[in-house]
Design a protein around this motif. Structure first.
Motif, PDB file in Angstrom:
ATOM      1  N   THR A  67       8.746  -2.706 -23.055  1.00 47.54           N
ATOM      2  CA  THR A  67       8.340  -1.435 -23.655  1.00 47.54           C
ATOM      3  C   THR A  67       6.939  -1.528 -24.248  1.00 47.54           C
ATOM      4  O   THR A  67       6.140  -0.610 -24.062  1.00 47.54           O
ATOM      5  CB  THR A  67       9.353  -1.007 -24.733  1.00 47.54           C
ATOM      6  OG1 THR A  67      10.638  -0.899 -24.125  1.00 47.54           O
ATOM      7  CG2 THR A  67       8.977   0.317 -25.336  1.00 47.54           C
ATOM      8  N   LEU A  68       6.632  -2.609 -24.948  1.00 39.94           N
ATOM      9  CA  LEU A  68       5.298  -2.779 -25.521  1.00 39.94           C
ATOM     10  C   LEU A  68       4.248  -2.818 -24.417  1.00 39.94           C
ATOM     11  O   LEU A  68       3.181  -2.188 -24.534  1.00 39.94           O
ATOM     12  CB  LEU A  68       5.229  -4.057 -26.370  1.00 39.94           C
ATOM     13  CG  LEU A  68       3.858  -4.378 -26.970  1.00 39.94           C
ATOM     14  CD1 LEU A  68       3.408  -3.277 -27.914  1.00 39.94           C
ATOM     15  CD2 LEU A  68       3.890  -5.720 -27.674  1.00 39.94           C
ATOM     16  N   PHE A  69       4.540  -3.523 -23.348  1.00 38.68           N
ATOM     17  CA  PHE A  69       3.624  -3.603 -22.215  1.00 38.68           C
ATOM     18  C   PHE A  69       3.380  -2.217 -21.625  1.00 38.68           C
ATOM     19  O   PHE A  69       2.234  -1.852 -21.327  1.00 38.68           O
ATOM     20  CB  PHE A  69       4.191  -4.559 -21.162  1.00 38.68           C
ATOM     21  CG  PHE A  69       3.329  -4.700 -19.945  1.00 38.68           C
ATOM     22  CD1 PHE A  69       2.069  -5.262 -20.026  1.00 38.68           C
ATOM     23  CD2 PHE A  69       3.784  -4.260 -18.711  1.00 38.68           C
ATOM     24  CE1 PHE A  69       1.266  -5.390 -18.893  1.00 38.68           C
ATOM     25  CE2 PHE A  69       3.002  -4.390 -17.572  1.00 38.68           C
ATOM     26  CZ  PHE A  69       1.734  -4.954 -17.673  1.00 38.68           C
ATOM     27  N   LEU A  70       4.431  -1.419 -21.460  1.00 41.91           N
ATOM     28  CA  LEU A  70       4.276  -0.060 -20.935  1.00 41.91           C
ATOM     29  C   LEU A  70       3.440   0.802 -21.870  1.00 41.91           C
ATOM     30  O   LEU A  70       2.599   1.578 -21.426  1.00 41.91           O
ATOM     31  CB  LEU A  70       5.644   0.582 -20.693  1.00 41.91           C
ATOM     32  CG  LEU A  70       6.454   0.028 -19.534  1.00 41.91           C
ATOM     33  CD1 LEU A  70       7.831   0.676 -19.487  1.00 41.91           C
ATOM     34  CD2 LEU A  70       5.729   0.227 -18.213  1.00 41.91           C
ATOM     35  N   TRP A  71       3.672   0.665 -23.169  1.00 43.42           N
ATOM     36  CA  TRP A  71       2.881   1.427 -24.139  1.00 43.42           C
ATOM     37  C   TRP A  71       1.400   1.070 -24.045  1.00 43.42           C
ATOM     38  O   TRP A  71       0.533   1.941 -24.100  1.00 43.42           O
ATOM     39  CB  TRP A  71       3.396   1.184 -25.562  1.00 43.42           C
ATOM     40  CG  TRP A  71       4.458   2.168 -25.941  1.00 43.42           C
ATOM     41  CD1 TRP A  71       5.785   1.916 -26.059  1.00 43.42           C
ATOM     42  CD2 TRP A  71       4.289   3.551 -26.235  1.00 43.42           C
ATOM     43  NE1 TRP A  71       6.451   3.056 -26.398  1.00 43.42           N
ATOM     44  CE2 TRP A  71       5.552   4.079 -26.518  1.00 43.42           C
ATOM     45  CE3 TRP A  71       3.190   4.393 -26.275  1.00 43.42           C
ATOM     46  CZ2 TRP A  71       5.757   5.413 -26.842  1.00 43.42           C
ATOM     47  CZ3 TRP A  71       3.380   5.728 -26.601  1.00 43.42           C
ATOM     48  CH2 TRP A  71       4.651   6.229 -26.880  1.00 43.42           C
ATOM     49  N   ILE A  72       1.115  -0.209 -23.909  1.00 42.09           N
ATOM     50  CA  ILE A  72      -0.288  -0.638 -23.788  1.00 42.09           C
ATOM     51  C   ILE A  72      -0.909  -0.036 -22.530  1.00 42.09           C
ATOM     52  O   ILE A  72      -2.026   0.497 -22.570  1.00 42.09           O
ATOM     53  CB  ILE A  72      -0.390  -2.179 -23.802  1.00 42.09           C
ATOM     54  CG1 ILE A  72      -0.026  -2.715 -25.185  1.00 42.09           C
ATOM     55  CG2 ILE A  72      -1.786  -2.635 -23.391  1.00 42.09           C
ATOM     56  CD1 ILE A  72       0.175  -4.214 -25.235  1.00 42.09           C
ATOM     57  N   LEU A  73      -0.189  -0.108 -21.420  1.00 42.81           N
ATOM     58  CA  LEU A  73      -0.703   0.490 -20.178  1.00 42.81           C
ATOM     59  C   LEU A  73      -0.902   1.991 -20.332  1.00 42.81           C
ATOM     60  O   LEU A  73      -1.907   2.544 -19.872  1.00 42.81           O
ATOM     61  CB  LEU A  73       0.248   0.205 -19.016  1.00 42.81           C
ATOM     62  CG  LEU A  73       0.293  -1.215 -18.483  1.00 42.81           C
ATOM     63  CD1 LEU A  73       1.290  -1.306 -17.329  1.00 42.81           C
ATOM     64  CD2 LEU A  73      -1.073  -1.687 -18.033  1.00 42.81           C
TER      65      LEU A  73
END
Length: 121
Positions: free
Chosen positions: A2-8
């Protein structure tokens, strides 16, 4: 994940709001100086900028405002489609180096699309 998706999503939103905003606000004379704009009317470039701006907002806003994650997935899918066309256009015009950034953005949008659809299921 989820954090990775938010960053993207944040990176995509910043890129496309910025790029779309520039295409909407630049004078037509400056738009014509860009190498890829040969053969495209200023209105077409502005419409592209509007689409990028809206998709850039919609890739991030639903998560912040608590809307359906489907909106984010659709926006990411639209950005992926736009970047696919951008890569093809740059390659058709023989601008291989200029096709790299749209290709990277295409991959990022595809990851967001896949990740958000996966979370909904």
């Amino acid at each position: 994940m989820t954090l990775f998706l938010w960053i993207l999503q944040i990176v995509l939103a910043l890129m496309f709001v910025g790029i779309g905003g520039l295409r909407l606000t630049r004078p037509a004379s400056r738009l014509r100086k860009l190498p890829w704009t040969d053969g495209y009317a200023p209105g077409t470039i502005r419409a592209l900028g509007a689409a990028e701006l809206v998709a850039g907002v919609c890739v991030l806003a639903p998560g912040i405002l608590g809307w359906s994650p489907l909106v984010t997935a659709v926006a990411a899918g639209c950005l992926a489609a736009l970047m696919t066309l951008a890569v093809l256009m740059h390659l058709r015009q023989g601008q291989r180096q200029t096709a790299v950034l749209p290709a990277i953005l295409l991959v990022m949008a595809g990851i967001v699309l896949w990740g958000r659809l996966d979370q909904m299921m």
